[in-house]
Design a protein around this motif. Sequence first.
Motif, PDB file in Angstrom:
ATOM      1  N   ALA A   1       0.831  -1.208   0.000  1.00  0.00           N
ATOM      2  CA  ALA A   1       0.000   0.000   0.000  1.00  0.00           C
ATOM      3  C   ALA A   1       0.864   1.257   0.000  1.00  0.00           C
ATOM      4  O   ALA A   1       0.558   2.235  -0.704  1.00  0.00           O
TER       5      ALA A   1
ATOM      6  N   ALA B   1      -6.863   3.394   3.464  1.00  0.00           N
ATOM      7  CA  ALA B   1      -7.346   2.582   2.346  1.00  0.00           C
ATOM      8  C   ALA B   1      -7.508   1.125   2.757  1.00  0.00           C
ATOM      9  O   ALA B   1      -8.484   0.457   2.368  1.00  0.00           O
ATOM     10  N   LEU B   2      -6.578   0.616   3.549  1.00  0.00           N
ATOM     11  CA  LEU B   2      -6.655  -0.776   3.994  1.00  0.00           C
ATOM     12  C   LEU B   2      -7.818  -0.976   4.961  1.00  0.00           C
ATOM     13  O   LEU B   2      -8.483  -2.028   4.936  1.00  0.00           O
ATOM     14  N   GLU B   3      -8.077  -0.004   5.794  1.00  0.00           N
ATOM     15  CA  GLU B   3      -9.219  -0.102   6.710  1.00  0.00           C
ATOM     16  C   GLU B   3     -10.536  -0.122   5.945  1.00  0.00           C
ATOM     17  O   GLU B   3     -11.470  -0.835   6.332  1.00  0.00           O
TER      18      GLU B   3
ATOM     19  N   VAL C   1     -11.265  -1.543   3.266  1.00  0.00           N
ATOM     20  CA  VAL C   1     -11.576  -2.852   2.680  1.00  0.00           C
ATOM     21  C   VAL C   1     -11.436  -3.987   3.691  1.00  0.00           C
ATOM     22  O   VAL C   1     -11.467  -5.167   3.317  1.00  0.00           O
TER      23      VAL C   1
ATOM     24  N   THR D   1      -1.924  -5.951   8.040  1.00  0.00           N
ATOM     25  CA  THR D   1      -0.900  -5.111   7.427  1.00  0.00           C
ATOM     26  C   THR D   1       0.475  -5.768   7.371  1.00  0.00           C
ATOM     27  O   THR D   1       1.261  -5.479   6.473  1.00  0.00           O
TER      28      THR D   1
ATOM     29  N   ARG E   1      -9.363  -7.861  -1.926  1.00  0.00           N
ATOM     30  CA  ARG E   1      -9.547  -6.689  -1.052  1.00  0.00           C
ATOM     31  C   ARG E   1      -8.357  -5.724  -1.197  1.00  0.00           C
ATOM     32  O   ARG E   1      -8.533  -4.504  -1.210  1.00  0.00           O
ATOM     33  N   LEU E   2      -7.162  -6.289  -1.287  1.00  0.00           N
ATOM     34  CA  LEU E   2      -5.978  -5.452  -1.459  1.00  0.00           C
ATOM     35  C   LEU E   2      -6.021  -4.745  -2.808  1.00  0.00           C
ATOM     36  O   LEU E   2      -5.698  -3.548  -2.904  1.00  0.00           O
TER      37      LEU E   2
ATOM     38  N   ALA F   1      -8.321  -1.866  -2.367  1.00  0.00           N
ATOM     39  CA  ALA F   1      -7.727  -0.798  -1.566  1.00  0.00           C
ATOM     40  C   ALA F   1      -6.818   0.090  -2.414  1.00  0.00           C
ATOM     41  O   ALA F   1      -6.845   1.329  -2.307  1.00  0.00           O
TER      42      ALA F   1
ATOM     43  N   ILE G   1      -6.954   4.224  -3.447  1.00  0.00           N
ATOM     44  CA  ILE G   1      -5.974   5.012  -2.710  1.00  0.00           C
ATOM     45  C   ILE G   1      -5.845   6.432  -3.263  1.00  0.00           C
ATOM     46  O   ILE G   1      -5.455   7.355  -2.551  1.00  0.00           O
TER      47      ILE G   1
ATOM     48  N   THR H   1     -17.955  -5.549   0.327  1.00  0.00           N
ATOM     49  CA  THR H   1     -17.541  -4.823  -0.871  1.00  0.00           C
ATOM     50  C   THR H   1     -18.721  -4.096  -1.493  1.00  0.00           C
ATOM     51  O   THR H   1     -18.602  -2.940  -1.918  1.00  0.00           O
TER      52      THR H   1
END
Length: 320
Positions: free
Chosen positions: A105, A121-123, A125, A131, A145-146, A149, A153, A176
Amino acid sequence: MDAIEVEGLRRRYAAGEGTSGGGFEAVRDVSFSVREGEIFALLGTNGAGKTSTVEVLEGLAQPSAGTVRVLGFDPCAERAFVRPRTGVMLQEGGFPSELTVAETARMWAGVTSEARPPGEALELVGLGGRTDVRVKQLSGGERRRLDLALALIGRPEVLFLDEPTTGMDPEGRRDTAELVRELRAEGTTVLLTTHYLEEAEQLADRLAIMQAGRIVASGTPEQVVAERPSRITFRLPAGVSPERLPLSVPAAVDGRAVTVRTYELQQALTELLLWARDSGLALEGLQAKAASLEEAFLEIAQAGNRPGQEDDRAMTEVRA
């Protein structure tokens, strides 16, 4: 106002460019538009031309003919004006497997204009607790999901999602879908492709179904479904002749199995029930089912596979 405009799009692969023989026209005279703040689903069987179309919209390929505009710009020729304002989630991200989720990320944020904080961004999804996990250790659903994200971003105005929930479990698909709705509420325009027809029916404001490189049906999910009849099924009691069925209800009979296809579900069902009551009959296994997007999709796909249909197929289009 339209965020995406496609007019007369054609995309042809030359001989040897991922094809065999003398080349192949994957997209043939496709036209549609996507309004600002709208979720638009592009559907079709494998090989229908969805990805070939979306790649042109993303600026990854040039059209063989026709015009494409994203936020008013040519996404290929004017890429510098389009790319910072769009997010792209490909079918496969292809990120370095040895990097952790956080490192991936941060790397992506480093090459993105006005990027949101990677952790944020990670939160979004649901990967905030993953992490420190290496990409190669993620499940298929977590990798999707990644991918999502990283598509988010840059705070995109237009978001392209190519099969976004493939490999996700039901919870992941639900989360999603909810995130996509939230993005729409914030004004983001979303164009997605998916094989989950229920997902498209629930999410999309409008959709188009592609077959053999053409759009063969378009409109809101409700409009596309309304073009197909509802279905009533039941079994006649033993000894009851099909000739006794009410003439006002056209039915197909196979032995004791009866199928009624109708655009007037309530009226047809009422007539059948009144006839059964007045005749003192019980209709075994009675089911009444409105048409669904899946049924419409399969009907279109089957029609496209019939010999001689490919070039003569008429488009079914319903304007909102």
